[in-house]
Write a protein that holds these residues in place. Structure first.
Motif, PDB file in Angstrom:
ATOM      1  N   PHE A   1       0.824  -1.210   0.000  1.00  0.00           N
ATOM      2  CA  PHE A   1       0.000   0.000   0.000  1.00  0.00           C
ATOM      3  C   PHE A   1       0.855   1.256   0.000  1.00  0.00           C
ATOM      4  O   PHE A   1       0.628   2.181  -0.769  1.00  0.00           O
ATOM      5  CB  PHE A   1      -0.924   0.018   1.220  1.00  0.00           C
ATOM      6  N   LEU A   2       1.863   1.249   0.868  1.00  0.00           N
ATOM      7  CA  LEU A   2       2.745   2.417   0.932  1.00  0.00           C
ATOM      8  C   LEU A   2       3.442   2.619  -0.402  1.00  0.00           C
ATOM      9  O   LEU A   2       3.483   3.723  -0.943  1.00  0.00           O
ATOM     10  CB  LEU A   2       3.778   2.224   2.031  1.00  0.00           C
TER      11      LEU A   2
ATOM     12  N   GLN B   1       2.629   1.730  -3.369  1.00  0.00           N
ATOM     13  CA  GLN B   1       1.771   2.176  -4.461  1.00  0.00           C
ATOM     14  C   GLN B   1       1.328   3.625  -4.296  1.00  0.00           C
ATOM     15  O   GLN B   1       0.841   4.232  -5.229  1.00  0.00           O
ATOM     16  CB  GLN B   1       0.536   1.279  -4.563  1.00  0.00           C
ATOM     17  N   SER B   2       1.489   4.154  -3.097  1.00  0.00           N
ATOM     18  CA  SER B   2       1.014   5.509  -2.864  1.00  0.00           C
ATOM     19  C   SER B   2       2.133   6.547  -2.901  1.00  0.00           C
ATOM     20  O   SER B   2       1.880   7.730  -2.769  1.00  0.00           O
ATOM     21  CB  SER B   2       0.304   5.591  -1.509  1.00  0.00           C
ATOM     22  N   MET B   3       3.372   6.083  -3.067  1.00  0.00           N
ATOM     23  CA  MET B   3       4.484   7.039  -3.063  1.00  0.00           C
ATOM     24  C   MET B   3       4.747   7.557  -4.464  1.00  0.00           C
ATOM     25  O   MET B   3       4.872   6.774  -5.393  1.00  0.00           O
ATOM     26  CB  MET B   3       5.752   6.343  -2.552  1.00  0.00           C
ATOM     27  N   PRO B   4       4.836   8.877  -4.618  1.00  0.00           N
ATOM     28  CA  PRO B   4       5.236   9.389  -5.930  1.00  0.00           C
ATOM     29  C   PRO B   4       6.688   8.994  -6.172  1.00  0.00           C
ATOM     30  O   PRO B   4       7.517   9.151  -5.278  1.00  0.00           O
ATOM     31  CB  PRO B   4       5.110  10.901  -5.798  1.00  0.00           C
TER      32      PRO B   4
ATOM     33  N   PHE C   1       9.151  10.189  -7.849  1.00  0.00           N
ATOM     34  CA  PHE C   1      10.214  11.191  -7.736  1.00  0.00           C
ATOM     35  C   PHE C   1      10.516  11.511  -6.278  1.00  0.00           C
ATOM     36  O   PHE C   1      11.648  11.810  -5.907  1.00  0.00           O
ATOM     37  CB  PHE C   1       9.857  12.472  -8.498  1.00  0.00           C
ATOM     38  N   TRP C   2       9.489  11.412  -5.446  1.00  0.00           N
ATOM     39  CA  TRP C   2       9.695  11.677  -4.026  1.00  0.00           C
ATOM     40  C   TRP C   2      10.495  10.544  -3.381  1.00  0.00           C
ATOM     41  O   TRP C   2      11.418  10.790  -2.596  1.00  0.00           O
ATOM     42  CB  TRP C   2       8.345  11.862  -3.330  1.00  0.00           C
TER      43      TRP C   2
ATOM     44  N   ARG D   1       1.780  -7.800  -5.436  1.00  0.00           N
ATOM     45  CA  ARG D   1       0.344  -7.964  -5.308  1.00  0.00           C
ATOM     46  C   ARG D   1      -0.160  -9.062  -6.233  1.00  0.00           C
ATOM     47  O   ARG D   1      -0.986  -9.894  -5.866  1.00  0.00           O
ATOM     48  CB  ARG D   1      -0.300  -6.639  -5.687  1.00  0.00           C
TER      49      ARG D   1
ATOM     50  N   ARG E   1     -11.778  -0.764 -20.925  1.00  0.00           N
ATOM     51  CA  ARG E   1     -11.533  -2.209 -20.861  1.00  0.00           C
ATOM     52  C   ARG E   1     -12.411  -2.885 -19.828  1.00  0.00           C
ATOM     53  O   ARG E   1     -13.002  -3.936 -20.076  1.00  0.00           O
ATOM     54  CB  ARG E   1     -10.057  -2.473 -20.553  1.00  0.00           C
TER      55      ARG E   1
ATOM     56  N   LEU F   1      -1.164  11.466  -8.413  1.00  0.00           N
ATOM     57  CA  LEU F   1       0.260  11.170  -8.603  1.00  0.00           C
ATOM     58  C   LEU F   1       0.751  11.733  -9.938  1.00  0.00           C
ATOM     59  O   LEU F   1       1.845  12.278 -10.038  1.00  0.00           O
ATOM     60  CB  LEU F   1       0.496   9.655  -8.565  1.00  0.00           C
TER      61      LEU F   1
ATOM     62  N   ILE G   1       1.329  14.050  -0.284  1.00  0.00           N
ATOM     63  CA  ILE G   1       0.874  13.225  -1.411  1.00  0.00           C
ATOM     64  C   ILE G   1       0.704  11.786  -0.956  1.00  0.00           C
ATOM     65  O   ILE G   1      -0.323  11.152  -1.200  1.00  0.00           O
ATOM     66  CB  ILE G   1       1.888  13.267  -2.574  1.00  0.00           C
ATOM     67  N   LEU G   2       1.741  11.292  -0.263  1.00  0.00           N
ATOM     68  CA  LEU G   2       1.713   9.899   0.181  1.00  0.00           C
ATOM     69  C   LEU G   2       0.465   9.618   1.008  1.00  0.00           C
ATOM     70  O   LEU G   2      -0.267   8.650   0.749  1.00  0.00           O
ATOM     71  CB  LEU G   2       2.981   9.599   0.999  1.00  0.00           C
TER      72      LEU G   2
ATOM     73  N   VAL H   1      -2.858   9.872  -1.192  1.00  0.00           N
ATOM     74  CA  VAL H   1      -3.011   8.751  -2.115  1.00  0.00           C
ATOM     75  C   VAL H   1      -3.244   7.454  -1.350  1.00  0.00           C
ATOM     76  O   VAL H   1      -4.084   6.632  -1.718  1.00  0.00           O
ATOM     77  CB  VAL H   1      -1.778   8.644  -3.034  1.00  0.00           C
ATOM     78  N   LEU H   2      -2.507   7.302  -0.241  1.00  0.00           N
ATOM     79  CA  LEU H   2      -2.677   6.107   0.582  1.00  0.00           C
ATOM     80  C   LEU H   2      -4.116   6.003   1.090  1.00  0.00           C
ATOM     81  O   LEU H   2      -4.746   4.941   1.018  1.00  0.00           O
ATOM     82  CB  LEU H   2      -1.700   6.153   1.766  1.00  0.00           C
TER      83      LEU H   2
ATOM     84  N   ASN I   1      -6.382   4.986  -1.703  1.00  0.00           N
ATOM     85  CA  ASN I   1      -6.179   3.572  -2.018  1.00  0.00           C
ATOM     86  C   ASN I   1      -6.801   2.655  -0.977  1.00  0.00           C
ATOM     87  O   ASN I   1      -7.396   1.631  -1.320  1.00  0.00           O
ATOM     88  CB  ASN I   1      -4.687   3.262  -2.140  1.00  0.00           C
ATOM     89  N   LEU I   2      -6.653   3.023   0.304  1.00  0.00           N
ATOM     90  CA  LEU I   2      -7.218   2.194   1.369  1.00  0.00           C
ATOM     91  C   LEU I   2      -8.733   2.111   1.229  1.00  0.00           C
ATOM     92  O   LEU I   2      -9.324   1.029   1.266  1.00  0.00           O
ATOM     93  CB  LEU I   2      -6.865   2.775   2.742  1.00  0.00           C
TER      94      LEU I   2
ATOM     95  N   ASP J   1      -9.726   0.168  -1.944  1.00  0.00           N
ATOM     96  CA  ASP J   1      -9.515  -1.270  -1.830  1.00  0.00           C
ATOM     97  C   ASP J   1     -10.608  -1.931  -1.006  1.00  0.00           C
ATOM     98  O   ASP J   1     -11.126  -2.993  -1.351  1.00  0.00           O
ATOM     99  CB  ASP J   1      -8.152  -1.502  -1.179  1.00  0.00           C
TER     100      ASP J   1
ATOM    101  N   ARG K   1     -13.729  -2.120  -2.932  1.00  0.00           N
ATOM    102  CA  ARG K   1     -13.736  -3.246  -3.872  1.00  0.00           C
ATOM    103  C   ARG K   1     -14.165  -4.518  -3.165  1.00  0.00           C
ATOM    104  O   ARG K   1     -14.993  -5.264  -3.643  1.00  0.00           O
ATOM    105  CB  ARG K   1     -12.345  -3.422  -4.471  1.00  0.00           C
TER     106      ARG K   1
END
Lengths: 304, 302
Positions: A135-136, A138-141, A143-144, A188, B181, B235, B279-280, B283-284, B287-288, B291, B294
């Motif tokens: 999870f972490l 996939q969430s990190m940009p 470039f960062w 994953r 798709r 992102l 950002i982290l 986005v996290l 995503n949580l 998910d 889903r």
């Protein structure tokens, strides 16, 4: 199998035409490329250049000429470097491919064992940790991630060089950065496809025959779980190259990505077109190989 | 009896079934602690985006050369009034992050809306009509997938010129193929189902088939995909800003803050670190929640 190959090959050709159309479109969309190239030039000079570059011809004719030229590798000369755009891109291709392959290798090396482990020992502590890490990651940009690694390993602890590409120690941080970009996805998929396969009848049969757990996992389960892993790696190759573009910019790696980003900012269209076209061709080739490999590995398709 | 009563079970049962399903989804969502964590983070991010001018301690554009490179308050030489430190021209980082949330969320949501409209429409028609429409749409999807999405977006922003609208448009138009798709695959599977067959048997027209029977059944996939795509779009926007082709205005964005911070990474670690954490976390959180959504919406999962 032959008809399948042939059908795939035709598809690749069609996709290639589409790729050239879009690459061509980049320049067309700007409206007047000449105005972008020389914003301060007098109109008379612009008109001369427009005529010389064939921008006054019908768009269809220009496109046909573009396709013809790109097949021969003629993208024109870079406005900035005054050298053939294709050569500039090709010179830097090995660097980009090295970075990509290293990163992919690292990602595979980490994610396959970790993915198998967390599928086999589902809900174990390590599995939970893996889930969090995925999870972490996939969430990190990307470039960062790169800058943070640089901050720790190059600035704080001075173990590795900050940027550049002059030896193996320069490759570590970029490869790890791009690897952390790719690994979560692979992990994953390995985990979920292993989980799926481990529940199937033939695995249970193998176990009940008394085959050792280790062999069941490697010989029976992993082989079948490999299929989705290969497919997804192929499908996501474009995204991986996109990640390489950013990684190169962060670490000042002299690769195709950094070249294209610069060319885009400088409106150096021949280089942009040559670079984007070539990277797309790599993705198309990888996808084609994966497609054929998939058909070859999967008996259900092979028979048809 | 008209087409609808034949094609669907009795209305009363449907309502009861839907309500039950809804509460099941709700329970599944809430039961998981990670959803709550994600939801709370999102609430904070959303709140700071809306209320940025009110909650930000300083004007995000206010420069001050005496205050430049003030470290975060817990570090040596820090100042409590500038909790996360200041940048190379003395602007307050916390205030800039709070304001930056606006751009990230705005671009994320709008770009996904563009992708959604384009992708779902093409996917529906591709799956429903089949034939040459399907071939054309899928070829276009293959072509778009052949480009590194970021490079394509970068090139198009460069020719169209930077700006909020262009970024949204470009990210939206380069990110629709997943919708196409997914929706196409669902429609292909749905076409074989009995209720669709029944609807067709009683003479439902193509528009009715699409709008009443096919589209509603793809909603849960679309919702899940959209959530995760918002995260991707955030992102991507940050990456575009980082590479120098962002909104093109002075308004702070997270990606642009990181790009500027990269140049000062040796003297001021906090410059790129905190916007990246913003950002982290955002986005996290998305995503949580996505998910969990889903898992909760998947009828096969128990």
């Amino acid at each position: 199998m032959t008809t399948l190959l042939l059908r795939r090959a035709i598809r690749v050709l069609v996709v290639c035409v589409g790729v050239s159309l879009i690459t061509f479109g980049i320049l067309q969309l700007s409206g007047d490329p000449v105005a972008l190239m020389m914003p301060e030039a007098p109109e008379a000079d612009r008109a001369k250049l427009r005529e010389a570059m064939g921008f006054n011809d019908p768009v269809a004719l220009q496109f046909v000429r573009f396709v013809g030229n790109s097949i021969r590798g003629e993208f024109g000369k870079s406005f900035y470097y005054r050298a053939p755009a294709l050569d500039l891109v090709l010179e830097r291709m090995p660097t980009t491919l090295t970075l990509t392959v290293l990163a992919l290798g690292l990602a595979v090396l980490v994610s396959i064992p970790a993915g198998i482990y967390s599928a086999v020992y589902r809900y174990s502590l390590l599995d939970q940790i893996v889930t969090v890490v995925v999870f972490l990651g996939q969430s990190m940009p990307v470039f960062w991630t790169g800058i943070m690694l640089m901050l720790l390993f190059a600035v704080q602890w001075r173990l590795l060089p900050v940027s550049g590409w002059e030896g193996w120690q320069f490759m570590i941080l970029p490869a790890v950065t791009l690897g952390t970009f790719q690994a979560p996805l692979l992990l994953r998929i390995v985990r979920s496809s292993m989980l799926e396969v481990l529940g199937l009848d033939y695995v249970r049969t193998a176990r009940s025959k008394g085959v050792s757990e280790w062999i069941v996992i490697c010989r029976h389960a992993l082989v079948n779980a490999a299929l989705p892993v290969v497919t997804v790696t192929g499908l996501q190759f474009g995204i991986l190259l996109g990640g390489a573009v950013i990684t190169e910019t962060v670490f000042a790696v002299p690769g195709v990505g950094r070249l294209i980003v610069r060319a885009i900012l400088q409106l150096d269209f021949p280089v942009v077109q040559a670079g984007v076209f070539l990277l797309a061709m790599i993705v198309v080739t990888v996808n084609f190989v994966v497609d054929v490999l998939y058909a070859y590995l999967n008996p259900q398709i092979r028979v048809r | 009896m008209d087409a609808q009563t034949l094609a669907q079970p009795a209305p009363a049962t449907v309502e009861v079934g839907r309500a039950a399903a809804r509460s099941r989804v709700y329970r599944k969502l809430v039961r998981h602690p990670m959803t709550i964590v994600g939801g709370l983070i999102l609430l904070v991010v959303f709140g700071s985006a809306v209320l940025a001018p009110l909650v930000a301690p300083h004007d995000p554009a206010k420069q001050s050369l005496i205050r430049r490179f003030t470290p975060p308050y817990w570090a040596k030489g820090g100042d409590v009034r500038f909790a996360l430190g200041t940048d190379q021209v003395g602007r307050d980082i916390l205030s800039r992050i709070l304001h930056g949330a606006r751009i990230s969320l705005l671009v994320g949501v709008c770009a996904v809306t563009v992708s959604l409209v384009v992708g779902v429409t093409l996917g529906l028609f591709s799956g429903f009509l089949g034939g040459w429409v399907d071939t054309v749409v899928m070829t276009v999807v293959d072509v778009t997938l052949s480009f590194p999405q970021l490079l394509l977006a970068l090139a198009f922003v460069a020719v169209l010129g930077p700006g909020l609208g262009n970024i949204i448009l470009v990210l939206g138009l380069t990110g629709w193929e997943r919708y196409a798709r997914v929706v196409r695959a669902e429609v292909l599977a749905l076409r074989e189902k009995d209720f669709v067959e029944a609807a067709r048997a009683v003479g439902a027209g193509p528009l009715r088939m699409l709008s009443r029977h096919l589209l509603p059944n793809t909603f849960s996939s679309i919702i899940v995909l959209s959530t995760l795509q918002v995260a991707q779009a955030i992102l991507q926007e940050a990456a575009l800003s980082f590479l120098g082709l962002g909104t093109g205005s002075a308004y702070p964005t997270w990606g642009q803050m990181i790009a500027l911070g990269r140049d000062f990474v040796t003297v001021a670690w906090w410059l790129p670190t905190f916007p990246g954490l913003a950002i982290l976390l955002t986005v996290l959180a998305i995503n949580l929640v996505g998910d969990r959504l889903r898992d909760a919406l998947d009828p096969r999962a128990t």
